[in-house]
Design an enzyme around this catalytic site. Structure first.
Site, short mmCIF file in Angstrom:
data_model
loop_
_atom_site.label_atom_id
_atom_site.label_comp_id
_atom_site.label_asym_id
_atom_site.label_seq_id
_atom_site.Cartn_x
_atom_site.Cartn_y
_atom_site.Cartn_z
N CYS A 7 40.55 36.41 51.67
CA CYS A 7 41.92 36.54 52.18
C CYS A 7 41.91 37.48 53.40
CB CYS A 7 42.82 37.10 51.08
SG CYS A 7 44.54 37.11 51.60
N ALA A 56 26.60 47.04 37.16
CA ALA A 56 26.53 46.61 35.75
C ALA A 56 27.24 45.29 35.48
CB ALA A 56 27.12 47.71 34.86
#
Ligand code: PLP
Length: 383
Positions: free
Chosen positions: A326, A209
């Site tokens: 990361c 969504a």
């Protein structure tokens, strides 16, 4: 709460989108009128909440051209992908162990993580399908891999970094010829491109969504597996998040009605941004496939200028992304750009942008000015 002066111009719509006010109205309605537990079907309060979930399922199904009974509501695309893997593996491990997964190199980390954990458990071997410099998929290699025997083919409908669009209809056809199941990650494509779950013969399609102006915490797994043979597929585990899922349904409805006109406008805004940036920074490199990319998406590289320096110079005037991930405490260029074989300087100088339906033309013009200034300042600092 983090203090914020004036908010940046938001151009990070691949990461997430602002919530449409009409969706907020639906979420609010679900929180007040639909607070019941949808599992408490003994009374009308629970049944009302359950009805909101049914409506959401119908809207998800309409958006991707599936039947509502194909739709399992989830908390995210990541959850939907995990569930699809559990289901596909449980089906195919009965035939062959380890199962053979064929996947594009540029899948989202949610898919890559699911593959890695299946591999670690000894349940899967993987054949990777390479992409070219525009992140286009080698469909011949996919065909060969499927011809050699495949159980599950994973290809995204559109890439979340460079916006390249994949011919998922052809992917489903090739997979079906080889007897493989398909997992189409439509997280970035749903509500932007026409998708046809049924016609393509897709096994699993996932969507989320918050990538289509809906709330976070809602997604869907659309699957053709009949309900009775869905080991491992749990619809709305725990008490469902009715407000988020109802908002998701509304977001799907609005996308179905407005997608075409919105995406046409966004294409114009994106092109305006691209033209303005290229005018100020002529050696800027536009990444991805200009002929087949999401209409709101703009991914560029500034040669010889590290993207973190550009971000510093931008000073939060524009919200955009470097696409770096990361790893072990250090920022690494994205696996997508590496798979595309971009020179290191272009990987290090990557900037990912995507305009959204609430951006105005003036904002986009101003953002282009800010970004160009930041790049020029970064270049001056390096000189
Ligand atoms: N797949 C793609 C292509 C995505 O872009 C993302 C989110 O960035 C995901 C999956 C994961 O979506 P979610 O945040 O709903 O778990």
């Amino acid at each position: 709460m983090v203090a914020r002066s004036s908010p940046p111009i938001y151009l990070d719509h691949h990461a997430t989108t602002p919530v449409d006010p009409r969706v907020i109205a639906r979420v609010t309605h679900a929180m007040s009128e639909g607070f019941g537990n949808p599992n408490s079907t003994e009374h009308s309060v629970g049944r009302y909440a359950a009805g909101m979930l049914d409506e959401a399922r119908v809207e998800v199904a309409h958006l991707v051209k599936a039947d509502a009974e194909n739709v399992c509501l989830t908390s995210s695309s990541t959850a939907a992908i995990r569930t699809a893997f559990t289901h596909a593996l449980s089906l195919r491990l009965q035939r062959r162990s380890p199962v053979r997964i064929v996947a594009s190199r540029v899948e989202h980390s949610a898919v890559l993580n699911a593959i890695a954990s299946a591999e670690r458990a000894g349940h899967a071997d993987v054949v990777w399908i390479e992409v070219d410099q525009k992140a286009r998929l080698d469909l011949d290699a996919l065909r060969c891999a499927c011809f050699d025997g495949a159980d599950l083919v994973c290809v995204m409908a559109a890439n979340n970094e460079v916006g390249t669009i994949y011919d998922t209809e052809a992917v489903c056809e090739i997979a079906a010829e080889g007897g493989a199941l398909t997992l189409i990650d439509a997280t970035q494509a749903a509500g932007r491109l026409a998708l046809d779950f049924t016609d393509w013969g897709t096994s699993y399609m996932v969507l989320s969504a918050h990538k289509m102006y809906g709330p976070k915490g809602a997604g869907a797994l659309v699957t053709s597996a009949p309900l009775s043979s869905r080991p491992g597929i749990v619809q709305e585990e725990g008490t469902p998040n009715v407000p988020a899922l109802a908002g998701f349904g509304e977001a799907c409805r609005l996308r179905r009605l407005e997608m075409h006109s919105d995406e046409t406008r966004l294409c114009g805004l994106r092109d305006k941004l691209q033209t303005a940036l290229l005018e100020s920074i002529p050696d800027l490199v536009v990444n991805g496939d200009p002929d087949h990319r999401l209409s709101h998406s703009l991914h560029v590289s500034v040669p010889d200028v590290p993207n973190d320096l550009v971000i510093t110079m931008l000073n939060d005037r524009v919200a955009l992304s470097t696409g770096s991930a990361c790893h072990s405490g250090a920022m690494e260029p994205s696996h997508v750009l590496r798979a595309m074989g971009l020179p290191v300087t272009l990987q290090d100088g990557a900037l990912r942008m995507a305009v959204g339906k609430f951006n105005t033309a003036d904002e986009v013009e101003l953002a282009a000015t800010y970004i160009s200034e930041a790049i020029l300042r970064a270049r001056a600092a390096l000189a």
